[in-house]
Write a protein that holds these residues in place. Structure first.
Motif, PDB file in Angstrom:
ATOM      1  N   ASN A   1       5.728  -0.556  -0.169  1.00 17.72           N
ATOM      2  CA  ASN A   1       5.084   0.446  -1.010  1.00 17.72           C
ATOM      3  C   ASN A   1       4.669  -0.063  -2.380  1.00 17.72           C
ATOM      4  OD1 ASN A   1       5.158   2.700   0.768  1.00 17.72           O
ATOM      5  ND2 ASN A   1       7.356   2.786   0.446  1.00 17.72           N
TER       6      ASN A   1
ATOM      7  N   ASP B   1      -2.964  -3.674  -2.835  1.00 13.15           N
ATOM      8  CA  ASP B   1      -3.830  -2.733  -3.531  1.00 13.15           C
ATOM      9  C   ASP B   1      -3.757  -3.028  -5.030  1.00 13.15           C
ATOM     10  OD1 ASP B   1      -5.405  -0.125  -3.150  1.00 13.15           O
ATOM     11  OD2 ASP B   1      -4.070   0.315  -4.828  1.00 13.15           O
TER      12      ASP B   1
ATOM     13  N   GLN C   1       0.849  -1.186   0.000  1.00 14.20           N
ATOM     14  CA  GLN C   1       0.000   0.000   0.000  1.00 14.20           C
ATOM     15  C   GLN C   1       0.889   1.241   0.000  1.00 14.20           C
ATOM     16  OE1 GLN C   1      -2.676   2.314  -0.433  1.00 14.20           O
ATOM     17  NE2 GLN C   1      -3.698   0.414   0.079  1.00 14.20           N
ATOM     18  N   THR C   2       0.481   2.263  -0.758  1.00 10.57           N
ATOM     19  CA  THR C   2       1.261   3.503  -0.810  1.00 10.57           C
ATOM     20  C   THR C   2       0.645   4.628   0.014  1.00 10.57           C
ATOM     21  OG1 THR C   2       0.104   4.189  -2.816  1.00 10.57           O
ATOM     22  CG2 THR C   2       2.196   3.016  -3.090  1.00 10.57           C
ATOM     23  N   GLU C   3      -0.644   4.585   0.265  1.00 13.23           N
ATOM     24  CA  GLU C   3      -1.325   5.678   0.957  1.00 13.23           C
ATOM     25  C   GLU C   3      -1.140   5.565   2.464  1.00 13.23           C
ATOM     26  OE1 GLU C   3      -5.358   6.428  -0.391  1.00 13.23           O
ATOM     27  OE2 GLU C   3      -4.909   5.295  -2.207  1.00 13.23           O
ATOM     28  N   SER C   4      -0.535   6.590   3.066  1.00 14.41           N
ATOM     29  CA  SER C   4      -0.241   6.541   4.496  1.00 14.41           C
ATOM     30  C   SER C   4      -1.506   6.461   5.352  1.00 14.41           C
ATOM     31  CB  SER C   4       0.612   7.739   4.910  1.00 14.41           C
ATOM     32  OG  SER C   4      -0.049   8.945   4.636  1.00 14.41           O
ATOM     33  N   ALA C   5      -2.593   7.081   4.935  1.00 16.40           N
ATOM     34  CA  ALA C   5      -3.837   7.011   5.707  1.00 16.40           C
ATOM     35  C   ALA C   5      -4.371   5.577   5.740  1.00 16.40           C
ATOM     36  CB  ALA C   5      -4.886   7.950   5.117  1.00 16.40           C
ATOM     37  N   VAL C   6      -4.262   4.875   4.630  1.00 10.19           N
ATOM     38  CA  VAL C   6      -4.721   3.482   4.573  1.00 10.19           C
ATOM     39  C   VAL C   6      -3.814   2.604   5.422  1.00 10.19           C
ATOM     40  CG1 VAL C   6      -5.158   1.511   3.051  1.00 10.19           C
ATOM     41  CG2 VAL C   6      -5.777   3.810   2.302  1.00 10.19           C
TER      42      VAL C   6
END
Length: 134
Positions: free
Chosen positions: A32, A53, A9-14
């Protein structure tokens, strides 16, 4: 010993959401992209489940799955692909490539936990999610 979940996953919030929801039950390894994940596995590391993802950079999800499945050491690791798109053709593409399961984002916390338990071969009942009438 905690089971290891390899999360791509690349999105820090996720990533923070995964950590909040799953961090107490599982050891989370976050990469990442698919290339980082494969490199980590090729160095002799092991994951009990991979959550990827669908839109990962550098190595698309289908190629990642095919690469993983081509190596006998990693062939049996369950792979859950998460996607924003709910298309039968996309789902079939991932499953045909060797993904174990496919889910549409967003998932509720209980749906995510249930999918993980199922893929790890655990009971699908969670005592916190079940209310028994007396």
């Amino acid at each position: 010993m905690q089971e290891k979940l390899l999360i791509i996953q690349t999105e820090s919030a996720v990533i923070k959401t995964f950590e909040a929801v799953l961090g107490s039950e599982y050891k989370l390894i976050v990469k990442n992209d698919g290339l980082e994940a494969i490199d980590w596995l090729e160095k002799g590391n092991h994951a009990d489940l991979i959550i990827a993802d669908a839109g990962m950079p550098y190595l698309n999800s289908v190629d990642f799955i095919k690469e993983l499945r081509s190596n006998i050491a990693h062939r049996s690791i369950p792979i859950l692909i998460l996607s924003d798109l709910d298309k039968v053709t996309e789902r079939n593409l991932y499953i045909h490539a060797g993904a174990t399961d496919f889910a549409i984002k967003p998932l509720s916390k209980s749906q995510l936990k249930q999918r993980i338990r199922q893929l790890l071969g655990k009971s699908t009942l969670d005592s916190q999610d079940v209310l028994l009438a007396s």
